[in-house]
Design an enzyme around this catalytic site. Structure first.
Site, PDB file in Angstrom:
ATOM      1  N   ASP A 101      18.783 -15.761   9.409  1.00  0.00           N
ATOM      2  CA  ASP A 101      18.438 -14.341   9.449  1.00  0.00           C
ATOM      3  C   ASP A 101      17.966 -13.891   8.072  1.00  0.00           C
ATOM      4  O   ASP A 101      18.286 -14.514   7.065  1.00  0.00           O
ATOM      5  CB  ASP A 101      19.671 -13.503   9.839  1.00  0.00           C
ATOM      6  CG  ASP A 101      20.156 -13.829  11.242  1.00  0.00           C
ATOM      7  OD1 ASP A 101      19.350 -14.325  12.049  1.00  0.00           O
ATOM      8  OD2 ASP A 101      21.344 -13.584  11.512  1.00  0.00           O
TER       9      ASP A 101
HETATM   10  N1  URA Z   1      24.034 -17.357  12.750  1.00  0.00           N
HETATM   11  C1  URA Z   1      23.695 -16.090  12.435  1.00  0.00           C
HETATM   12  O1  URA Z   1      24.242 -15.158  12.972  1.00  0.00           O
HETATM   13  N2  URA Z   1      22.753 -15.893  11.507  1.00  0.00           N
HETATM   14  C2  URA Z   1      22.141 -16.900  10.847  1.00  0.00           C
HETATM   15  O2  URA Z   1      21.300 -16.651   9.987  1.00  0.00           O
HETATM   16  C3  URA Z   1      22.499 -18.205  11.180  1.00  0.00           C
HETATM   17  C4  URA Z   1      23.450 -18.418  12.135  1.00  0.00           C
END
Ligand code: URA
Length: 237
Positions: A101
């Site tokens: 993310d």
């Molecule tokens: N899980 C998440 O919630 N975000 C990420 O960036 C990676 C795994």
């Protein structure tokens, strides 16, 4: 170092048995000298390997291990935000293997090796990913068994068994074996906690190096690449 016949096959010269034939017929040279046997080791970065005098071009595969900072999106292009591609040397066909993310930090592999990426992301292969999460409140002992059993995060299936290690200061380590959208955040949310900070520490055999600063990248070391290939079910020599 890599076996000559593997190098030639990977470079698209022919199948392993075809390249063995070429070697037997003395049509392959390594630094100008006819190659003695298919299993001889060559250094693809230093040796000049030629077929009938014509140098073989390597596939030019590159593998960068990036310490992704927050604020960058895991995409090749984005209209609004900077992308992780701005943090690695420019190169054709490079892309991030999977996604973190925008606000997540940590280990991200960037490559132009589509075959490897495809295998690493395949749900069948279950390459482990370990995250350090800081939560709005401490995770509890019972979350360990909940995550081990699998939790409902609103998808068709519950999550695969995951392992949780509780740490001080509202932190926890979570290792998952799949890669669903916002998976870590949704897993904690399902047990009543919110992730306030998230960092990926490892993916399969790759670990985020302690000396790789945020926003920095380096090429994988040969032993890291070898381990990654094995994890992806590819043979290396
Ligand atoms: N899980 C998440 O919630 N975000 C990420 O960036 C990676 C795994």
């Amino acid at each position: 170092m890599i076996r000559l016949d593997k190098f030639l096959a990977d470079a698209g010269v022919g199948t392993r048995s075809e390249v063995k034939q070429l070697i037997r017929k003395k049509q392959i040279t390594v630094n100008g000298v006819p190659a003695a046997k298919p299993e001889m080791k060559v250094d693809e970065t230093a040796d000049t390997i030629a077929v009938n005098g014509k140098p073989v071009l390597t596939r030019g595969l590159v593998y960068y291990l990036l310490h992704k900072p927050a604020g960058y999106v895991s995409a090749v292009k984005d209209n609004l935000f900077p992308t992780v591609m701005e943090l690695v040397p420019p190169g054709d066909d490079l892309f991030p293997v999977g996604r973190l993310d925008k606000d997540t930090e940590g280990l991200l592999l960037i490559t132009n090796d589509g075959d490897l990426a495809h295998r690493l992301l395949s749900p069948r292969r279950h390459v482990d990913k370990t995250y350090l999460a800081r939560l709005d409140k401490p995770a509890e002992e019972e979350d360990i068994s909940r995550f081990k059993e699998g939790v409902d995060i609103g998808d068709e299936d519950i999550t695969l068994p995951a392992s949780l290690v509780l740490l001080p200061e509202n932190e926890a380590l979570l290792t998952i074996h799949e890669g669903r959208f916002h998976q870590v955040k949704r897993m904690f949310h399902s047990v009543g906690k919110e992730v306030v900070y998230l960092k990926r520490l490892s993916m399969g055999p790759l670990e985020l190096p302690g000396d790789l600063g945020k926003g920095s990248c380096r090429e994988l070391f040969p032993e890291e690449l070898r381990a990654l290939y094995l994890a992806a079910g590819l043979t290396v020599d």
